[in-house]
Design an enzyme around this catalytic site. Structure first.
Site, short mmCIF file in Angstrom:
data_model
loop_
_atom_site.label_atom_id
_atom_site.label_comp_id
_atom_site.label_asym_id
_atom_site.label_seq_id
_atom_site.Cartn_x
_atom_site.Cartn_y
_atom_site.Cartn_z
N PRO A 2 1.16 -1.37 0.15
CA PRO A 2 0.09 -0.26 -0.14
C PRO A 2 0.70 1.34 0.00
O PRO A 2 1.71 2.00 0.94
CB PRO A 2 -0.92 -0.63 1.33
CG PRO A 2 -0.52 -2.03 1.62
CD PRO A 2 0.84 -1.93 1.59
N GLU A 3 1.26 1.78 -1.08
CA GLU A 3 0.96 3.34 -0.74
C GLU A 3 -0.11 4.49 -0.95
O GLU A 3 -0.98 3.65 -0.76
CB GLU A 3 2.06 3.89 -2.07
CG GLU A 3 3.31 2.81 -2.33
CD GLU A 3 3.67 3.05 -3.64
OE1 GLU A 3 3.72 4.65 -4.06
OE2 GLU A 3 4.87 1.99 -4.05
N HIS A 105 -3.57 -14.82 8.83
CA HIS A 105 -2.68 -13.71 8.79
C HIS A 105 -4.01 -13.06 9.53
O HIS A 105 -3.79 -11.81 9.03
CB HIS A 105 -2.21 -13.08 7.44
CG HIS A 105 -1.33 -13.85 6.46
ND1 HIS A 105 -0.48 -14.71 7.78
CD2 HIS A 105 -0.58 -15.24 5.69
CE1 HIS A 105 0.61 -15.30 7.33
NE2 HIS A 105 0.30 -16.12 5.87
N ARG A 132 2.47 -10.04 6.77
CA ARG A 132 4.11 -9.86 6.78
C ARG A 132 3.90 -8.99 8.47
O ARG A 132 5.09 -8.55 9.14
CB ARG A 132 4.80 -9.06 6.18
CG ARG A 132 5.40 -9.53 5.08
CD ARG A 132 6.68 -8.47 3.74
NE ARG A 132 7.56 -8.48 4.52
CZ ARG A 132 8.39 -7.55 3.80
NH1 ARG A 132 8.10 -7.50 2.00
NH2 ARG A 132 9.76 -7.68 4.15
N ARG A 177 20.93 20.06 1.45
CA ARG A 177 20.27 18.40 1.48
C ARG A 177 21.03 17.47 0.89
O ARG A 177 21.65 18.06 -0.41
CB ARG A 177 19.03 17.98 1.71
CG ARG A 177 18.10 18.41 2.92
CD ARG A 177 18.62 18.20 4.48
NE ARG A 177 18.18 16.79 4.69
CZ ARG A 177 17.60 16.36 4.93
NH1 ARG A 177 16.05 17.36 5.17
NH2 ARG A 177 16.62 15.47 4.96
#
Length: 296
Positions: A2-3, A105, A132, A177
């Site tokens: 998931p983004e 799960h 996971r 940066r």
DNA sequence: ATTCTGACCTGATTGC
DNA sequence: TGCAATCAGGTCAGAA
């Protein structure tokens, strides 16, 4: 997987099914997520009504309104609170009318009564699955106005669709940066929601080499990147999210954005713009894909 | 202060 | 066929 687009698609899929419903039972089968699911979670949630569902970065925020007619043990029980849900790498949140038996799960079920109350209509189950277990389920009694100060949300960058997010914002936050732009974009402290796939995709669209130090990129090029990020995420949301391996939308349908990736997972294949072989490198232990001809 | 590395997990795929 | 090594969408905590 998931983004931001997958999380947003999940949020939209959940809305019509769970808002306004009362939580009648909470079952936790595995408390070992990113952070342990607190032992009091079941008691905190049971009886509450799901209010709004918001999103901050890749976190889903479920407003849980206090139980009506309850004999409150503490002040916290009588105030609204929020359930923070992060899907990690492999998490899904789905609604089931007739929930199949829980698999190994399926770590958490939230059983919801029909909107019209008990009596007619079946209960449904909001089920969190995460092989996971990099995901997180966290209760916070913070009010909405204070949510942004939650430790997990406090340091997040701007939402990509926030009007303040533009090239100038990018430019200002990256002065001095040395970090590669790929990693700066992925870190989420400038803008949230860009994961590993859409990071490579956005940089390709902007024509920027992923290894370029963030502090050396001009304002004009950051203008392009801000547009590219927004377009990439917008299109992915419109397509219903990506299904590379195991993402499934809350309604069971799946997305297919992966068919249209310009560079991600296309190492050795020809650039769709110039035909040059797409290159794969590793940055911060994650794969990056780019076109050596189109991106500088 | 910034940057880098390891850690948390399981499952699918790759290679011998 | 079996088994070990490698890799996968995230991101925090601590070291350098």
């Amino acid at each position: 997987m998931p983004e931001l687009p997958e999380v947003e698609v999940t949020r939209r899929g959940l809305l019509p099914h769970v808002v306004g419903r009362r939580i009648v039972q909470v079952t936790v089968r595995h408390r070992g997520l990113r952070w342990p699911v607190e032992p009091e979670l079941e008691a905190r949630l049971t009886g509450r009504v799901i209010g709004r569902i918001e999103r901050r970065g890749k976190y889903l925020l479920l407003e849980c309104l206090p139980a009506a007619n309850a004999d409150h043990a503490t002040a916290d029980d009588s105030a609204p609170g929020w359930l923070l849900v992060h899907l990690g790498m492999t998490g899904t949140l789905r609604v089931h009318v007739d929930a199949p038996p829980a698999g190994s799960h399926d770590h958490l079920d939230i059983e919801l009564a029909p909107a019209d109350g008990p009596g007619d209509g079946a209960n449904m189950v909001l089920r969190f699955r995460d092989p996971r277990r990099f995901g997180a389920i966290i209760w916070t009694p913070l009010a909405e106005a204070a949510l942004s100060e939650h430790p997990l949300l406090r340091r997040l960058g701007l939402e990509p669709f926030d009007p303040r997010f533009d090239g100038a914002w990018f430019h200002r936050l990256t002065r001095g940066r040395s970090m590669a732009i790929k990693q700066a974009l992925l870190a989420g402290e400038i803008v949230v929601g860009v994961g590993n796939i859409y990071c490579s995709e956005s940089l390709f669209r902007a024509g920027i080499r992923p290894t370029t130090p963030a502090g050396k990129i001009s304002l004009a090029r950051y203008d392009k990147l801000a547009v590219a990020v927004r377009e990439t995420l917008t299109e992915a949301i419109a397509r219903g999210g990506t299904t590379l391996r195991d993402f499934v939308g809350s309604d069971g349908s799946s997305g297919y954005f992966q068919l249209d990736c310009l560079v991600y997972d296309r190492a050795g294949e020809p650039c769709r713009v110039c035909g040059t072989s797409i290159r794969q490198i590793v940055q911060g232990q994650r794969s990056t894909f780019y076109c050596p001809h189109c991106q500088h």
